[in-house]
Enzyme design. Structure first.
Site, short mmCIF file in Angstrom:
data_model
loop_
_atom_site.label_atom_id
_atom_site.label_comp_id
_atom_site.label_asym_id
_atom_site.label_seq_id
_atom_site.Cartn_x
_atom_site.Cartn_y
_atom_site.Cartn_z
N ARG A 160 0.80 -1.23 0.06
CA ARG A 160 -0.04 -0.17 -0.02
C ARG A 160 0.84 1.46 -0.03
NH1 ARG A 160 -4.40 -0.44 4.08
NH2 ARG A 160 -5.11 -1.48 2.27
N TYR A 161 1.84 1.43 0.77
CA TYR A 161 2.75 2.45 0.85
C TYR A 161 3.82 2.18 -0.06
CZ TYR A 161 0.03 2.91 5.01
OH TYR A 161 -1.00 3.00 6.19
N ARG B 143 7.27 0.29 1.42
CA ARG B 143 7.06 -0.85 2.31
C ARG B 143 5.95 -1.79 2.15
NH1 ARG B 143 5.91 3.86 4.27
NH2 ARG B 143 4.31 4.23 5.95
N CYS C 178 -3.24 -17.78 15.03
CA CYS C 178 -2.37 -16.92 16.16
C CYS C 178 -2.38 -17.89 17.40
CB CYS C 178 -3.20 -15.65 16.54
SG CYS C 178 -3.48 -14.59 15.36
N CYS D 255 -7.60 -12.32 19.44
CA CYS D 255 -8.16 -11.28 20.11
C CYS D 255 -9.61 -10.99 19.51
CB CYS D 255 -7.57 -10.29 19.85
SG CYS D 255 -5.65 -10.63 19.99
N CYS E 183 -9.82 -8.34 16.87
CA CYS E 183 -9.02 -8.37 15.86
C CYS E 183 -9.46 -7.82 14.37
CB CYS E 183 -8.60 -10.05 15.23
SG CYS E 183 -7.42 -10.02 14.03
N ARG F 29 -8.19 -8.27 11.55
CA ARG F 29 -8.16 -9.22 10.44
C ARG F 29 -8.97 -10.49 10.62
NH1 ARG F 29 -2.37 -8.52 9.78
NH2 ARG F 29 -2.38 -6.13 8.81
N ASP G 278 -9.81 -0.91 14.99
CA ASP G 278 -10.24 -0.86 13.85
C ASP G 278 -11.82 -1.25 13.57
OD1 ASP G 278 -7.95 0.15 12.38
OD2 ASP G 278 -7.20 -1.81 12.55
N ASP H 238 -6.22 3.78 11.43
CA ASP H 238 -6.07 3.39 10.26
C ASP H 238 -7.27 3.39 9.53
OD1 ASP H 238 -4.77 1.94 8.33
OD2 ASP H 238 -3.97 0.06 9.21
N LYS I 297 -2.76 4.88 7.65
CA LYS I 297 -2.52 5.15 8.95
C LYS I 297 -2.49 6.55 9.06
CE LYS I 297 -0.42 0.76 10.70
NZ LYS I 297 -0.29 0.28 9.25
C1 LIG Z 1 0.93 -0.54 9.07
C2 LIG Z 1 1.25 -0.94 7.62
C3 LIG Z 1 2.39 -1.00 7.20
C4 LIG Z 1 3.53 -0.39 8.19
O1 LIG Z 1 3.40 1.03 8.53
P1 LIG Z 1 4.57 1.85 9.19
O2 LIG Z 1 3.80 3.01 9.60
O3 LIG Z 1 5.53 2.01 8.53
O4 LIG Z 1 4.81 1.08 10.48
C5 LIG Z 1 2.89 -1.25 6.00
N1 LIG Z 1 1.92 -1.84 5.26
C6 LIG Z 1 0.69 -1.64 5.58
C7 LIG Z 1 -0.69 -2.33 4.53
C8 LIG Z 1 0.23 -1.44 6.96
O5 LIG Z 1 -1.16 -1.66 7.25
S1 SF4 Z 2 -4.97 -8.88 16.81
FE1 SF4 Z 2 -5.68 -10.53 15.45
S2 SF4 Z 2 -3.70 -11.14 14.21
FE2 SF4 Z 2 -3.14 -10.04 16.06
S3 SF4 Z 2 -2.75 -11.59 17.41
FE3 SF4 Z 2 -4.79 -10.72 17.68
S4 SF4 Z 2 -5.97 -12.36 16.50
FE4 SF4 Z 2 -3.84 -12.53 15.73
#
Ligand SMILES: *Cc1c(COP(=O)(O)O)cnc(C)c1O
Ligand code: SF4
Length: 393
Positions: free
Chosen positions: A129-130, A133, A142, A146, A149, A151, A311, A348, A355
């Protein structure tokens, strides 16, 4: 060294023996010493439904078993020991015990609120996305799930597990994109992979993608089962020069002597250790808890990195805080606790916005060009030295 990539379901075998391994009574749980066996054995002792925990906790909410079709439950015996026996509002229980209201999905709650699926590249599990990175999801399992979560659409569901082909395509994508300088292994929890699997991925990234200067791992396992941090794991982190490990601690109760001891072991590899917390209503949304959390983290050598607003994901509404509340919490940290203990608060954005920091305005410019600053105690003062008219003289 050639490592092949293996499938990433480390828990399959464990299921066969789990029935005999769960610590079902309080006496058994209290007598259990998590350091007396390996982390993989401890994973076999995980509780899998609320019913499994009735022998060790009082006032367990009777949720519908159908909840687990949406999102599984797993609780390590280490976390079960940290849970208050009687108080359902215990901050550890609030994070990990299922509750019936989580199935009441609000209209604005969607499965993939961060639109990560949209940004996954070439049939892999790399979210790019960025500009410089990429986030590489290497497993969907996991140690403990949580309830909040972000995801949960992927995590815990065996059928959406990251497969070998996605991993291979992910590595190919990373190799082919020289603009990626920073790769972040996430999931699920990358440390749930065994050492061989983890080493397979790290070695291929290091060998095939020299443009990746900065390699990070995000994991909650150190806080859910600290014995995952072993000398063998530390040797891998050191060998492949993983520069940062981000853990996920949300409450000072999670900073136990065992956690601190294993973090100390991990720090000796030379890796930076950061923490990513989530602000959660009823868990850590009060000033004293957040101050203790942040100071507790720096005390064991962990730099609070991000503190996320919870989120949007299906059923997360009970954990969410208003912007006003979040800004007040930030103001109660900055200036009151050590600077290195103050994390960046972030939201986010839904729909893949990325973010964005949530920071109160300490210094601001008025329409007339005057600049006024408010300090941590609320004292307001004009900052003539920052004004254009002063500097242009
Ligand atoms: C959070 C995230 C990152 C890392 O972001 P930083 O601000 O550099 O820690 C990279 N890719 C995605 C898709 C993210 O959600
Ligand atoms: S937040 Fe989601 S991905 Fe992270 S440890 Fe908890 S359950 Fe696993």
């Amino acid at each position: 060294m050639a490592f092949s990539i293996e499938a990433t379901d480390p828990c399959k075998k464990a299921d066969l023996t789990r029935l005999s391994k769960i610590l079902r009574t309080r006496e058994e749980l209290d007598a259990f010493d998590v350091t007396s066996e390996g982390w993989q054995q401890a994973l076999q002792r995980r509780y899998r439904t609320h019913k499994d925990m009735k022998g060790i906790l009082n006032h367990v909410e009777d949720v519908d078993m159908a909840i687990y079709h949406h999102f599984d439950m797993r609780v390590t015996p280490y976390l079960a020991q940290l849970m208050d026996r009687d108080d359902p509002n215990c901050p550890i229980r609030k994070q990990y015990m299922p509750f019936q209201r989580e199935v009441n999905v609000r209209p604005y709650e969607v499965a993939d609120s961060l639109a990560e699926d949209h940004d996954m590249q070439d049939g892999s599990s790399v979210v790019h996305r960025y500009p410089n990175r990429a986030l590489f999801l290497v497993t969907t399992s996991c140690g403990t799930y949580c309830r909040f979560c972000t995801r949960k659409r992927l995590v815990s569901h065996g059928e959406s597990a990251v497969n070998k082909q996605q991993l291979e395509r992910g590595i190919s994508y990373l190799k082919a994109h020289s603009e990626i300088e920073d790769c972040l292994l996430s999931g699920g929890d990358p440390l749930l992979l065994n050492d061989r699997q983890l080493e397979g991925i790290l070695s291929q990234i290091r060998a095939g993608a020299p443009h990746i200067k900065f390699l990070r791992i995000g994991s909650r396992l150190p806080a859910q089962l600290p014995t995952r941090i072993t000398p063998e794991l530390c040797a891998i982190i050191e060998r492949y020069e993983v520069q940062m490990v981000n853990v996920h601690v949300n409450h000072p109760k999670e900073i136990t002597p065992l956690f601190a001891e294993r973090i100390k072991m991990l720090r000796k590899t030379g890796t930076m250790i950061g923490n990513q917390s989530v602000l959660l209503k009823g868990v850590n949304d009060d000033v004293a808890t957040l101050r203790d959390l942040c100071m507790g983290l720096v005390t064991c050598g962990i730099r609070p990195y991000y503190c996320y607003s919870c989120d949007v994901a299906e059923g997360n509404h009970d954990y969410q805080l208003t912007l006003d509340r979040i800004l007040k919490l930030y103001r109660a940290l900055r200036g009151f606790i050590s600077g290195p203990a103050v994390p960046t608060f972030v939201v986010d954005g839904t729909g893949g916005l990325g973010k964005m920091p949530i920071i109160p305005e300490y210094v601001r410019e008025l329409a007339n060009g005057e600049i006024w600053a408010t300090n941590f105690k609320g004292k307001v003062q004009r900052m003539i030295n920052l004004e254009a008219r002063t500097l242009e003289q």
